[in-house]
Design a protein around this motif. Structure first.
Motif, mmCIF file in Angstrom:
data_model
loop_
_atom_site.group_PDB
_atom_site.id
_atom_site.type_symbol
_atom_site.label_atom_id
_atom_site.label_comp_id
_atom_site.label_asym_id
_atom_site.label_seq_id
_atom_site.Cartn_x
_atom_site.Cartn_y
_atom_site.Cartn_z
ATOM 1 N N PRO A 128 0.802 -0.906 0.108
ATOM 2 C CA PRO A 128 0.082 -0.078 -0.121
ATOM 3 C C PRO A 128 0.801 1.387 -0.054
ATOM 4 C CG PRO A 128 -0.152 -1.072 2.258
ATOM 5 C CD PRO A 128 0.630 -1.845 1.203
ATOM 6 N N ASP A 130 1.794 2.903 2.441
ATOM 7 C CA ASP A 130 1.355 4.129 3.462
ATOM 8 C C ASP A 130 2.281 4.499 4.354
ATOM 9 O OD1 ASP A 130 1.244 1.513 4.292
ATOM 10 O OD2 ASP A 130 -0.763 1.603 5.218
ATOM 11 N N PRO A 132 3.484 7.145 5.501
ATOM 12 C CA PRO A 132 3.227 8.150 6.632
ATOM 13 C C PRO A 132 2.389 7.618 7.851
ATOM 14 C CG PRO A 132 2.929 9.001 4.452
ATOM 15 C CD PRO A 132 2.955 7.422 4.102
ATOM 16 N N ILE A 133 1.646 6.607 7.561
ATOM 17 C CA ILE A 133 1.051 6.006 8.579
ATOM 18 C C ILE A 133 1.689 4.946 9.216
ATOM 19 C CG2 ILE A 133 -1.298 4.932 9.276
ATOM 20 C CD1 ILE A 133 -2.461 5.991 6.782
ATOM 21 N N PRO A 159 -5.756 -1.674 -10.390
ATOM 22 C CA PRO A 159 -5.909 -1.447 -8.855
ATOM 23 C C PRO A 159 -5.128 -2.637 -8.102
ATOM 24 C CG PRO A 159 -7.941 -1.362 -10.108
ATOM 25 C CD PRO A 159 -6.828 -1.729 -11.144
ATOM 26 N N LYS A 160 -4.684 -2.071 -6.863
ATOM 27 C CA LYS A 160 -3.811 -3.063 -6.049
ATOM 28 C C LYS A 160 -4.998 -3.901 -5.433
ATOM 29 C CE LYS A 160 -0.008 0.043 -4.996
ATOM 30 N NZ LYS A 160 1.061 0.555 -4.249
ATOM 31 N N HIS A 162 -6.388 -5.449 -2.462
ATOM 32 C CA HIS A 162 -6.688 -5.072 -0.878
ATOM 33 C C HIS A 162 -6.851 -5.991 -0.054
ATOM 34 C CE1 HIS A 162 -6.188 -0.935 -2.135
ATOM 35 N NE2 HIS A 162 -7.065 -1.000 -2.953
ATOM 36 N N LYS A 165 -6.891 -4.729 7.143
ATOM 37 C CA LYS A 165 -5.780 -3.947 7.949
ATOM 38 C C LYS A 165 -6.101 -4.126 9.410
ATOM 39 C CE LYS A 165 -4.103 -0.024 5.955
ATOM 40 N NZ LYS A 165 -3.100 -0.583 4.948
ATOM 41 N N ASP A 176 -1.218 -6.024 9.702
ATOM 42 C CA ASP A 176 -1.779 -5.383 8.525
ATOM 43 C C ASP A 176 -1.354 -6.104 7.317
ATOM 44 O OD1 ASP A 176 -1.926 -3.722 5.999
ATOM 45 O OD2 ASP A 176 -1.971 -1.962 7.458
ATOM 46 N N GLU A 178 -2.109 -6.166 4.246
ATOM 47 C CA GLU A 178 -1.558 -5.468 2.981
ATOM 48 C C GLU A 178 -0.154 -5.123 2.877
ATOM 49 O OE1 GLU A 178 -3.852 -1.634 2.425
ATOM 50 O OE2 GLU A 178 -5.261 -3.014 1.402
ATOM 51 N N ARG A 179 0.446 -4.689 4.039
ATOM 52 C CA ARG A 179 1.784 -4.460 4.052
ATOM 53 C C ARG A 179 2.669 -5.627 4.080
ATOM 54 N NH1 ARG A 179 1.452 -0.428 9.133
ATOM 55 N NH2 ARG A 179 0.169 1.118 8.249
ATOM 56 N N VAL B 119 -2.164 12.511 8.799
ATOM 57 C CA VAL B 119 -2.178 11.347 9.517
ATOM 58 C C VAL B 119 -0.973 11.057 10.545
ATOM 59 C CG1 VAL B 119 -2.958 10.200 7.259
ATOM 60 C CG2 VAL B 119 -0.494 10.322 7.605
ATOM 61 N N CYS B 121 2.206 11.698 10.577
ATOM 62 C CA CYS B 121 3.387 10.729 10.173
ATOM 63 C C CYS B 121 4.553 11.250 10.814
ATOM 64 C CB CYS B 121 3.554 10.643 8.650
ATOM 65 S SG CYS B 121 4.064 12.220 7.893
ATOM 66 N N LYS B 143 -10.486 1.921 9.250
ATOM 67 C CA LYS B 143 -9.024 0.981 8.844
ATOM 68 C C LYS B 143 -8.178 1.272 7.881
ATOM 69 C CE LYS B 143 -10.063 -2.703 12.040
ATOM 70 N NZ LYS B 143 -10.439 -3.875 11.975
ATOM 71 N N GLU B 146 -5.279 4.689 9.568
ATOM 72 C CA GLU B 146 -5.569 4.325 10.764
ATOM 73 C C GLU B 146 -5.081 5.347 11.735
ATOM 74 O OE1 GLU B 146 -3.706 0.070 11.101
ATOM 75 O OE2 GLU B 146 -2.668 0.700 9.315
ATOM 76 N N LYS B 147 -4.324 6.312 11.279
ATOM 77 C CA LYS B 147 -3.624 7.214 12.316
ATOM 78 C C LYS B 147 -4.185 8.417 11.953
ATOM 79 C CE LYS B 147 0.933 7.773 13.771
ATOM 80 N NZ LYS B 147 2.439 7.454 13.396
ATOM 81 N N PRO B 170 3.588 14.589 3.303
ATOM 82 C CA PRO B 170 3.345 13.606 2.039
ATOM 83 C C PRO B 170 1.996 13.557 1.734
ATOM 84 C CG PRO B 170 3.777 12.343 4.124
ATOM 85 C CD PRO B 170 3.932 13.821 4.530
ATOM 86 N N GLU B 212 -3.814 8.030 -7.022
ATOM 87 C CA GLU B 212 -5.232 7.701 -7.322
ATOM 88 C C GLU B 212 -6.455 8.412 -6.837
ATOM 89 O OE1 GLU B 212 -6.170 3.451 -7.350
ATOM 90 O OE2 GLU B 212 -4.051 3.030 -7.056
ATOM 91 N N TRP B 216 -9.205 6.907 -3.534
ATOM 92 C CA TRP B 216 -8.595 5.654 -4.419
ATOM 93 C C TRP B 216 -8.864 4.466 -3.541
ATOM 94 C CZ3 TRP B 216 -4.698 2.449 -1.791
ATOM 95 C CH2 TRP B 216 -4.287 3.183 -0.675
ATOM 96 N N GLY B 220 -10.900 1.546 -5.580
ATOM 97 C CA GLY B 220 -10.165 0.350 -5.715
ATOM 98 C C GLY B 220 -10.916 -0.889 -5.515
ATOM 99 N N HIS B 221 -11.840 -0.658 -4.416
ATOM 100 C CA HIS B 221 -12.440 -2.060 -3.828
ATOM 101 C C HIS B 221 -13.577 -2.255 -5.194
ATOM 102 C CE1 HIS B 221 -11.255 -3.256 -0.102
ATOM 103 N NE2 HIS B 221 -11.013 -1.761 0.415
#
Lengths: 546, 230, 400
Positions: A128, A130, A132-133, A159-160, A162, A165, A176, A178-179, B119, B121, B143, B146-147, B170, B212, B216, B220-221
């Motif tokens: 993902p 992500d 920053p998180i 699309p990735k 999923h 999480k 998680d 995804e990671r 978020v 970061c 979810k 998360e942050k 970011p 995206e 996104w 995506g889902h």
């Protein structure tokens, strides 16, 4: 017999001692047991059975890898460490490729470089990104390898995939999916370190996920090692999650004070506060691992701390507190009804300094205080029943000085003055303590300390520079990670001050001097040397961890 | 002391030597230059200076003001012959236009649902050279993201307005494009901007996240359901 | 009625009306005017915002705001100062300037009983005891033959204000300022007195009222600008003007204050005590302007306006009591005196403006340049001016 653990090198080699050398690089073995090979044009001789990846590391060539961990079985499933071996048509995973004599390995040729880059792109396909998180950002192997080997924009325009999480795996760890890059390090860690199969993979292809084994959850006492070995941010510790970024922390080497094993740890701290403990490699003590219970001991560093000296329960300056302590103890000392209590929770230096002070004062009653054992902890791995970090050290010192030491619950009824190290006096009636001239030298204000006439504040273990002795007799060095709170100072220094106000000469100006006298006095420790103070290492310069 | 050295020294002093003592070479008669009479009476210079100041005074007293736009404009004004030369901007009534990249008070941008985009970061407090940003992160129920920052404070007294936080972000979560100055405060604590005040200045960010767009994940889902690989 | 005129002619009344009601406001306004003017000279706007409700006349009310501020500011008397002298110093600086105004003729003598008629100058000259010339009010508080000497004597006292303030403040910078102040005063007092000496020689009088009303020569009317001393004593004018600016201790002669270095003798003063020094400085400007206007620019004289009306080119026939030749326009006494009073005010204001121009044009002199200018230039020039004037008077005007 034992040795100081010296993080900055030059370990002493006392007779019978086990040198605490790092596992890598392996020392060149005798010719019959070694092989010589060429990696990127450099010849290297390694013991037979060494894999190419470790051999390359001895040359300073760091081959990228996700699934390989020196403390775990080799599975070669991430395919990140592919190298080309001459006379071999296919690329070989360097973690699994055992070194052979006259083998010629290339790590930077076009083929293997391209393979690593494409493998990394493949790994990142559904990641993902992500960061920053993600809590792992800053110490993430995937991040580091991306910059080292790939460093290009994603070329994926579909699309990735999923996945779930924040999956709760157990009481300590969050996943998680995804990671996760499916390296299986965590699965092997549970199998090898804890001996419990609690994690496994499910599904196939790009829907493959890490999950708990049927009917299990990740609740073994070594579960947080999975977080350490995770090369990405898939597994995060609930205890540390979302509190602090890795790159803001500094690491100071120390030793866990949770039990008599004395696992080597790094204290990760910032601004005078510890945020987590992670294990530090020591093949003689804890290898790469430590238990969850030990990891959580850092919370206690901030609990009920004594920041200023107390006289009759009220804060006082050092001068007044020391004078009150000396005056109170003088009554018991002159009548001979005076006892000194050593602490199995304090360093060798503190206990040695206290012993020397007691000898100078002519004290005849000696006791030792320690936490009662917890037999349920003992599992034959790292956890043992004795939860005192330094009982062996106290024994060694008192035996060497010829002192007769009894457990503190056998405190003689005639005792009127008590000078005690630490914040526990198990088996001593608090009502009795109130009648004593009781002086406590302690980091925490709890247990018997509120009954003390005078309480003198000391640094706690993470703030202390000194040594402790584990149950195997290793004298292990702790480094001070940050300053103690308020007016607290090191325990040996409190004793030096107490000596000087009662006209007793203890001429130590540094804990190094105490250590020197102590190793000279204790025969088993003769020849041990004092390692230089370790500077905290900023993790933002440490690359990746895991 | 040699003769050549002696002459060199007098040369350095820039004075004409009239005669040198026979007893000691350093004792000598030199010719010093005195200021000319017109330089010491100051009358001509005074008159000239008065002419300059009088010209400005008269011009500024009797000619009309320049337009604010002219006063703002960079470079020499083109048609200013019969305007005075006063450049003063009468602040509360008149305001100069700030350059487009002026860095003002911070703001926290918002998501489509009005939540803070940040978020937590920690990139901005890490890069901040003044250590003026305090973020305490917290976990959200979402979810996907998360942050979030439970506390996001900027001490505007410490802030050096370098804009590195904006560069580091970011997520396009923090910006300094409000065009506002730091408020005057009576108490130092009042200069600390909280998450809420900075969100109050916030705007919806349409910056693309993850390549995206902000939605996104939901997008995506939907696609994944019809994904041939599924 | 008689008592009213007596009261009006009483010097105290005149001082109240003229000095307190006219000079002080003018000096206060100068504080604002100076800042506005300097701003204009420097392409700025200056203070233009003080207002009472919607009334904002170019910010002219700034001087009121300043006064209110200074009165209500905390009055700090530092420790270790000599309290008595510290308190006395501002008064010593202000009082001499206010006293010196006594000798200034603000206008001609007013004859209240003939104020609607044209003044009969012949009757005035021949029958001054006539009832219609009774109850006259002289717009000069203190008419004595030593008039301008009085001014030198009194204004020198003002110097003690600065010096004492510097000494009493118990502050090195203040003391330096005070010393610089007295040294500068000493250097320029001499040149200033000498500069006026030529004027005394030309007019034969030390009395400013006489100089203003008669001018340089008896052969011309006192209202003729050619008869004013600026033409007869140009060197004396420049010398006196220069020395007088130095007396006010303002740029380019502001060495005693030395704002960038020592702040000056009033560095320890605050609030209204400091305000008094400030005010004294501006009143001194007004006073210098008054003296120059009186001595060199005909004082209250309006060009070509005699006591009975405008007269260009003619003269009064002393036998027939009529105006002969030229152009004559008789005016009532009230209008004549009004115009003359206004003319004096205008001259003073213009000279104040010119002093401000100089102050904001020239940079500060160095201390040695200041001494050089005072002792080596102004003093010899003024002495030469006296010699030349005396010679000319002796050779061409028959002496007297």
């Amino acid at each position: 017999m034992s040795t100081t653990e010296t993080p900055t090198g030059t370990p002493p080699a006392p007779s019978g001692g086990v040198p605490a050398t790092p596992p890598t690089p392996p020392q060149p073995a005798p010719a019959s047991n070694s092989v010589t090979l060429t990696i990127d044009g450099q010849a290297v001789t390694v013991p037979k059975g060494t894999n190419v990846l470790e051999a390359a590391r001895t040359l300073g060539i760091d081959i990228a890898a996700f699934c390989y961990h020196p403390g775990l079985p080799i599975v070669a499933q991430c395919r990140q460490c592919l190298v080309s071996v001459e006379k071999n048509p296919k690329l070989q995973p360097s973690c699994q490729q055992v070194c052979g004599d006259n083998m010629v390995v290339h790590t930077t040729d076009k083929q293997s470089t391209l393979a690593r880059q494409q493998m990394l792109e493949f790994t990142l396909l559904n990641h993902p990104v992500d960061c920053p998180i993600c809590d792992k950002a800053g110490e993430c192997t995937l991040q580091k390898l991306y910059f080292d080997h790939d460093n290009q924009d994603s070329r994926v325009d579909v699309p990735k995939v999923h996945k779930d999480k924040a999956v709760d795996l157990g009481p300590t760890v969050v996943l998680d999916q995804e990671r996760c890059i499916l390296c299986s390090r965590c699965i092997r860690t549970c199998d090898v370190v804890a001996g419990q199969h609690q994690l496994e993979f499910a599904n196939r292809g790009d829907h493959e996920i890490l999950t708990t084994a049927p009917g299990e959850q990740l609740d073994n006492p070594y579960s947080l090692n999975t977080v350490d070995v995770c090369p990405v941010g898939a597994l995060t510790a609930k205890d540390f999650r979302f509190t602090m970024r890795a790159w803001e922390l500094e690491a100071t080497p120390s030793v866990c004070n949770g039990c008599a094993t004395g696992c080597n740890v790094e204290i990760h701290h910032k601004n005078g506060r510890a945020w987590r403990l992670v294990p530090r490699h020591n093949p003689d003590v804890n290898d790469y691992w430590m238990c969850d219970e030990g990891r959580f001991t850092y919370h206690d560093l901030r609990e009920e701390r004594l920041a200023a000296a107390l006289v009759d329960g009220l804060p006082a300056g050092w001068d007044r507190a020391l004078r009150a302590a000396a005056d109170g103890l003088a009554i018991g000392r002159t009548s001979g009804q005076f006892a000194v209590v050593f602490s199995a929770l304090h360093t060798n230096e503190d206990n040695f300094a206290l012993a020397k002070l007691a000898q100078a004062w002519g004290v005849s009653h000696f006791y030792v205080a320690g936490k009662p054992p917890v037999p349920a902890r003992a599992d034959g791995r790292l956890r043992v029943a004795d939860i005192n970090p330094n009982m062996a050290g106290v024994k060694a010192i008192t035996e060497a000085l010829g002192l007769t030491v009894k457990p503190v619950y056998e405190l003689d009824p005639s005792i009127r003055g008590l000078l005690a190290l630490g914040d526990i006096l198990p088996g001593v009636d608090p009502g009795r303590l109130k009648e004593l001239e009781y002086v406590a030298i302690t980091a925490h204000e709890r247990g018997p300390v509120p009954h003390a006439k005078v309480a003198l504040p000391t640094s706690d273990w993470a703030e202390t520079s000194g040594t402790i002795t584990n149950n195997k007799g290793h004298v292990q060095r702790m480094h001070a990670a940050f300053a103690p709170p308020g007016q607290a100072i090191a325990g040996w220094e409190v004793i030096v001050r107490l000596a000087s106000i009662s006209s007793t000469k203890l001429s130590w100006s540094h804990v190094r001097d105490v250590f020197k006298d102590m190793t000279a006095a204790v025969p088993a420790w003769n020849g041990l040397t004092w390692a230089r103070e370790a500077r905290p290492l900023a993790l933002r310069f440490a690359g990746s961890r895991g | 002391m040699s003769a050549s050295h002696h002459e060199e020294e007098t040369h350095d002093m820039g004075l004409k030597v009239l005669s040198t003592s026979t007893i000691h070479p350093r004792v000598r008669t030199v010719q010093v230059s005195r200021p000319e009479a017109q330089d010491t009476t100051f009358l001509a210079a005074t008159a000239k200076g008065l002419g300059v100041t009088l010209k400005h005074f008269a011009r500024n007293l009797f000619l009309p003001m320049k337009k604010l736009a002219k006063r703002n404009a960079a470079g020499a004004p083109t048609d200013e012959t019969w305007r005075n030369e006063i450049e003063t901007v009468q602040y509360p009534e008149e305001k100069v236009t700030y350059p487009e990249r002026f860095r003002g008070l911070h703001r926290l941008t918002l998501r489509e649902d009005g939540n803070v985009r940040c978020v937590a970061c920690m990139c901005c407090p890490t890069v901040c050279p003044a250590h003026c940003i305090t973020i305490i992160p917290a976990e959200t129920d979402d979810k996907g993201i998360e942050k979030k920052p439970a506390i996001f404070e900027i001490d505007e007294l410490r802030c050096v307005v370098c804009g590195l936080c904006v560069e580091a972000c970011p997520c396009d979560a923090i910006r300094m494009d409000t065009g506002m100055h730091a408020r005057p405060v009576e108490d130092r604590a009042d200069a600390i901007e909280t998450r809420e005040t900075m969100m109050g200045r916030g705007v919806r960010s349409i910056a693309v996240q993850g390549g995206e767009g902000p939605d996104w994940r939901a997008h995506g889902h939907e696609v994944t359901k019809t994904d041939v690989n599924r | 009625m008689k008592t009213l005129y007596d009261i009006l002619d009483w010097p105290g009344t005149k001082w109240l009306f003229i000095v307190l009601a006219l000079v002080m406001p003018l000096a206060s306004l100068l504080t604002w005017a100076e800042r506005r003017q300097s701003a204009m000279m420097q392409d700025r706007l200056g203070p233009n915002r003080a207002n009472i409700g919607p009334v904002k006349i170019m910010g002219i009310l700034h001087f009121v705001a300043d006064a209110v501020k200074m009165i209500f500011k905390e009055d700090v008397i530092p420790a270790n100062v000599h309290k008595g002298l510290f308190t006395l110093a501002p008064i010593l600086a202000l009082a001499p300037v206010l006293i010196a105004f006594c000798i200034i003729p603000f206008g001609p003598t007013i004859y209240p009983h003939v104020y609607t008629q044209t003044l009969d100058t012949y009757a005035l000259a021949t029958q001054p005891q006539n009832a219609m010339f009774a109850d006259s009010i002289r717009l000069q508080m203190f008419q004595v033959d030593f008039g301008l000497i009085f001014y030198f004597a009194v204004l020198t006292l003002a110097n003690y204000g600065g010096t004492i303030a510097g000494w009493a403040s118990y502050n090195k910078w203040a003391l330096l300022g005070g010393l610089r102040s007295s040294s500068q005063m000493m250097s320029y007092e001499v040149a200033m007195g000498m500069a006026l000496m030529g004027a005394f020689l030309v007019t034969g009088s030390l009395e400013p009222g006489f100089i203003a009303s008669h001018g340089a020569s008896d052969s011309m009317s006192g209202s003729n600008p050619l008869n004013w001393l600026w033409l007869w004593q140009p060197v004396g004018l420049i010398l006196f003007f220069t020395a007088a600016i130095a007396e006010t201790k303002r740029a380019p002669f502001d060495i005693p204050e030395g704002e960038p270095e020592i702040i000056g003798y009033f560095v320890e003063y605050s609030g209204m005590r400091w305000g008094i020094f400030f005010l004294a400085e501006f009143i001194e400007i007004v006073f210098i302007s008054s003296v120059i206007a009186t001595v060199f620019f005909g004082g209250w004289q309006v060009p070509f306006l005699d006591a009975d009306g405008f007269r260009v080119g003619g003269y009064v026939d002393q036998v027939n009591h009529i105006s002969v030749g030229g152009w004559f326009r008789p005016l009532p006494h009230a209008i004549v005196t009004g115009l003359q009073f206004a003319a004096f005010g205008l001259k003073v204001i213009l000279l104040c403006w010119f002093q401000l121009m100089i102050r904001w044009t020239l940079p500060r002199f160095r201390a040695d340049q200041l001494m050089h200018l005072g002792w080596k230039l102004l003093l010899p020039l003024s002495l030469a001016n006296i010699m030349v004037t005396a010679l000319i008077k002796l050779l061409f005007m028959g002496g007297s």
